[in-house]
Every structure is written in structure tokens, then in C-alpha cells.
Design an enzyme around this catalytic site. Structure first.
Site, PDB file in Angstrom:
ATOM      1  N   SER A 215       0.787  -1.231   0.000  1.00 44.11           N
ATOM      2  CA  SER A 215       0.000   0.000   0.000  1.00 44.11           C
ATOM      3  C   SER A 215       0.819   1.282   0.000  1.00 44.11           C
ATOM      4  CB  SER A 215      -0.947   0.007   1.191  1.00 44.11           C
ATOM      5  OG  SER A 215      -0.193   0.032   2.385  1.00 44.11           O
TER       6      SER A 215
ATOM      7  N   HIS B 262      -5.489  -4.472  -1.982  1.00 42.88           N
ATOM      8  CA  HIS B 262      -5.320  -3.318  -2.881  1.00 42.88           C
ATOM      9  C   HIS B 262      -5.350  -3.724  -4.360  1.00 42.88           C
ATOM     10  CE1 HIS B 262      -4.742   0.165  -0.313  1.00 42.88           C
ATOM     11  NE2 HIS B 262      -4.063  -0.596   0.517  1.00 42.88           N
TER      12      HIS B 262
ATOM     13  N   LYS C 195     -12.452  -1.803   0.086  1.00 43.89           N
ATOM     14  CA  LYS C 195     -11.680  -0.892  -0.773  1.00 43.89           C
ATOM     15  C   LYS C 195     -12.408  -0.723  -2.116  1.00 43.89           C
ATOM     16  CE  LYS C 195      -7.326  -0.988   1.624  1.00 43.89           C
ATOM     17  NZ  LYS C 195      -6.916  -2.076   2.534  1.00 43.89           N
TER      18      LYS C 195
HETATM   19  C1  PLP Z   1      -6.828  -2.421   3.937  1.00 46.26           C
HETATM   20  C2  PLP Z   1      -6.116  -3.678   4.144  1.00 46.26           C
HETATM   21  C3  PLP Z   1      -6.567  -4.617   5.076  1.00 46.26           C
HETATM   22  C4  PLP Z   1      -7.720  -4.352   6.001  1.00 46.26           C
HETATM   23  O1  PLP Z   1      -8.935  -4.552   5.376  1.00 46.26           O
HETATM   24  P1  PLP Z   1     -10.279  -4.388   6.234  1.00 46.26           P
HETATM   25  O2  PLP Z   1     -11.285  -5.172   5.506  1.00 46.26           O
HETATM   26  O3  PLP Z   1     -10.561  -2.917   6.290  1.00 46.26           O
HETATM   27  O4  PLP Z   1      -9.989  -4.935   7.592  1.00 46.26           O
HETATM   28  C5  PLP Z   1      -5.903  -5.821   5.160  1.00 46.26           C
HETATM   29  N1  PLP Z   1      -4.829  -6.089   4.370  1.00 46.26           N
HETATM   30  C6  PLP Z   1      -4.357  -5.192   3.494  1.00 46.26           C
HETATM   31  C7  PLP Z   1      -3.185  -5.535   2.648  1.00 46.26           C
HETATM   32  C8  PLP Z   1      -4.980  -3.952   3.353  1.00 46.26           C
HETATM   33  O5  PLP Z   1      -4.501  -3.074   2.484  1.00 46.26           O
END
Ligand code: PLP
Length: 394
Positions: free
Chosen positions: A182, A210, A241
Site C-alpha cells: 500500500s 489493494h 476498498k
Molecule cells: C486495507 C487492508 C486490510 C484491512 O482490510 P479491512 O477489511 O478494512 O480490515 C488488510 N490487508 C491489506 C493488505 C490492506 O490493504
């Protein structure tokens, strides 16, 4: 309050502020989208994970209303007691098919999915080998096991191979990586990782939060992008996301692996079902993105345009093509001030500095959405150029 505890907390807060790590929350007065209201003003939003622009979409709101009417608000139960509705099974079937796997299991979030997975499958006889830059939830998930932990340098296949060799005596070896990281927007070398897994008899776990919904030819994710298909044993990902951005997480794998997780993963057994509205809309979103490739195409067109314009304007950006576009500035103060100046120009972006990213590698992370118009992108580039001139006069 206990005076000793009060002192500890006060000191900690003080130290967070002194280090410049105190996080202020900006409060939105509108839906999530390309334009958001903060206070009395509107801003062009370049810092959400709303890659496909679905978070505030009218069709999703309608789907939510329908699901709410039909299935009610809550379930007041975990899945295995009386918390599994037809929409939960439908969502699992759709996700599995979309991802190209036999089955899927839902969790409250991807964070939860990652906490659930490792403690269910790894014991003290096993080894878990993680990329150094893996997401916090993977790190925490691994911490919940008694497996021996190895950390390999970020995306460094030589180092991964060393660690695999060192772990040959273990019952199982699990390689764990983000599909897309990220902070850099860089993509894990999945082909090489899967090759090493084969050579050293290891399983592969990839968190594709992502990437799900837009990476690869048909948006399946990094496994499609890298051409590794089902060579990844477990993929974990989020609905929070690109897929509408509300909440929910999932794991896909073989039928037996998923069945095992339903029996053994504690976050599944001891935590509430996804709310029916969320399950209903998430399911609707999967259908939408299969049917309508336009948002995905727009996202990539926007991403390429913005990257090209920023490069032409002399900014140093990371090379791998992803809608996460880190604008590398180096100095933490410059990055912070630049984000503040851009906010005055009604461009909402966030600066990241040490310890979130390595020291001396401060940056502003721009995130592109399918919703952005050409005009929005031009306005952002122009604002970057203007603030750079003001802040870095040379
Ligand atoms: C955003 C993210 C998460 C968390 O996701 P949620 O569903 O909001 O708990 C987990 N792993 C990665 C790689 C992320 O970018």
C-alpha cells in the site's frame, strides 16, 4: 482514574505528538466520492481506496435498501448458530467464482480474515515466512500462531529462498505476502514466489486488498495480473476498498481448506455474521464489476494519464503501474507542508513519513479513482506544480 495509568497515557500521547505521529481525523460532511465536503468547503479526494468509485454509487444504495427490507438489519448470531442467510451463501459462491477458486469464506473484515487464517492452519511445527513490508493485519495474524517466524527483505527472492532453505525441516512452510503493497503501490513478484514455493514445498498466502476488483485483465486481482492462477493457496481480501468500500473480508481456497476454516477459524466461529445489508450490497457489487468493465477501464486510463502528467512535470514517482501513486519527496517536512498547501488548493492528499515509510523517503500518496474526471486530474497536477514551486525554490 488510576493515577499511575493516567500518567502513562499522558506521557505516551505527549511522545506521539512530539514525534509528529499524532493522527488528526478530518471529518467528512458528505458521502465518500471524488468530491467530499470537509467543513464548509468541497475538496477533490485523492486519498481513499475507492478505486472503482462505487462507495457512494446510487445503484449500491438501492441494492442496500432492497437487502435491508428483505433480510433485516442484524442477525444477532454467529454463522453456525443461526446467522447464515441465503445472501451469505450467495456472496460466498460469487466471490469464489469471481476469484477463480472452489470456495470462499466471509469474515467481518480482511483484518479479521488475516487474524483467523494463520492460527487455524499453522502450529509450532511450522514456519511462516513473511515479506518485510506486509500489512499490519498479516503481521498480527502471524503473531497469533506458535509457528517459527522468518522475515524476508521486501520482494527479495534471494532472501526468500534463503529463508525457505532454513525452514526445510519444518512440517509446513507458508510464504505470506501482500499482492500489492500500500505504501509503494508495488506488486509482489507472484510468479517467482510461486516458483520458489514449488521448489521448496511451501504454501502461498496472498492478501490482495489493494487489487481485488481491478488488477489483471478482468479485475480478479494480482493472481490474474501475474498469471499464477490458483497456484496461490489462500487469497485473503477486503470488500472495504474497491468493492464498494463498506466492510467485509474473505478468504478463497479449495473446498476442503475453506471447510476446515469454517470449523477452525476463531473469528468466524466467535464473531457475528456480516450484516445482511453488507452481504447483499457486496454481492451486488461482484455482479456489477463482472457485468460492467467501464469503471475498471476508466481507473486504468486515469492512472496512466495522471502518472504520465506527473512524470512530465518532473515529479519522482514509483514506476509500477497501480492507482496508488507515491510522489516521492524525501524530506518529511516538505511532504507534510506540501499536503497542507494542496489542501488549500482543494486537493485532498496525505503525506507519509517515517516510521510509516523508511526514513528519508517521505512522500505524498495519491490514489486515483475511476470517478475522477480528466479535469480533476489536470487540476491536481497543476496544484502539485504550483505548491512545488512555492516550497522547493531552486
Ligand atoms: C486495507 C487492508 C486490510 C484491512 O482490510 P479491512 O477489511 O478494512 O480490515 C488488510 N490487508 C491489506 C493488505 C490492506 O490493504
Amino acid at each position: 482514574m488510576n493515577p499511575q495509568f493516567k500518567k502513562i497515557i499522558e506521557n505516551e500521547l505527549e511522545s506521539i505528538k512530539e514525534k509528529g505521529l499524532f493522527k488528526e481525523e478530518r471529518i467528512l460532511g458528505s458521502k465518500q466520492g471524488r468530491k467530499i465536503k470537509v467543513g464548509a468547503k468541497s475538496y477533490l479526494n485523492f486519498c481513499s481506496n475507492n478505486y472503482l468509485g462505487l462507495a457512494g454509487d446510487k445503484k449500491l444504495i438501492q441494492a442496500g435498501k432492497r437487502a435491508l427490507e428483505k433480510w433485516g438489519f442484524g442477525l444477532s448470531s454467529v454463522r453456525f448458530i443461526c446467522g447464515t442467510q441465503e445472501i451469505h451463501k450467495e456472496l460466498e459462491r460469487k466471490v469464489a467464482r469471481f476469484m477463480g477458486y472452489q470456495d470462499a469464506i466471509l469474515y467481518g473484515s480482511c483484518y479479521d480474515a488475516n487474524l483467523a487464517l494463520f492460527q487455524a492452519i499453522a502450529t509450532d511445527q511450522d514456519a511462516i515466512i513473511s515479506d518485510q513490508l506486509n500489512h499490519a493485519s498479516l503481521i498480527d495474524g502471524v503473531r497469533l500462531t506458535k509457528a517459527e517466524r522468518f522475515i524476508y527483505n521486501h520482494a527479495d527472492m534471494r532472501d526468500l529462498e534463503e529463508k525457505l532453505k532454513a525452514a526445510q525441516k519444518k512440517r509446513l512452510r507458508l510464504i505470506v505476502t501482500d499482492g500489492v503493497f500500500s505504501m509503494e503501490g508495488d506488486i509482489a513478484p507472484m510468479k517467482e514466489i510461486c516458483d520458489l514455493a514449488e521448489k521448496y514445498d511451501a504454501l502461498v498466502v496472498m492478501d490482495d486488498s489493494h487489487a481485488t476488483g481491478f488488477m489483471g485483465k478482468t479485475g480478479r486481482g494480482t493472481h490474474e495480473f501475474s498469471g499464477v492462477g490458483q497456484r496461490v493457496d489462500f487469497i485473503t481480501s477486503t470488500f472495504g476498498k474497491a468493492l464498494g468500500g463498506a466492510s467485509g473480508g474473505f478468504i478463497v481456497s479449495t473446498k476442503e481448506n475453506i471447510e476446515f476454516l469454517r470449523q477452525r477459524s476463531r473469528n468466524y466461529i466467535f464473531s457475528n455474521s456480516l450484516p445482511p445489508v453488507i452481504a447483499g450490497v457486496n454481492s451486488f457489487v461482484i455482479g456489477q464489476i463482472i457485468k460492467n468493465s467501464a469503471p475498471r477501464k476508466q481507473l486504468w486510463e486515469n492512472t496512466r494519464y495522471f502518472r504520465k502528467k506527473m512524470q512530465e512535470a518532473g515529479f519522482q514517482i514509483s514506476p509500477q503501474e497501480h492507482p496508488i501513486v507515491p510522489i516521492m519527496l524525501g524530506d518529511a517536512k516538505i511532504a507534510k507542508n506540501m499536503a497542507a498547501e494542496l489542501f488549500k488548493e482543494e486537493i485532498y492528499v496525505v503525506a507519509f513519513a517515517y516510521p510509516v515509510v523508511p526514513e528519508g523517503k517521505a512522500r505524498i500518496r495519491v490514489q486515483i479513482s475511476a470517478e475522477h474526471t480528466r479535469k480533476d486530474l489536470d487540476k491536481a497536477v497543476k496544484a502539485f506544480v504550483k505548491t512545488k514551486k512555492e516550497l522547493i525554490s531552486n
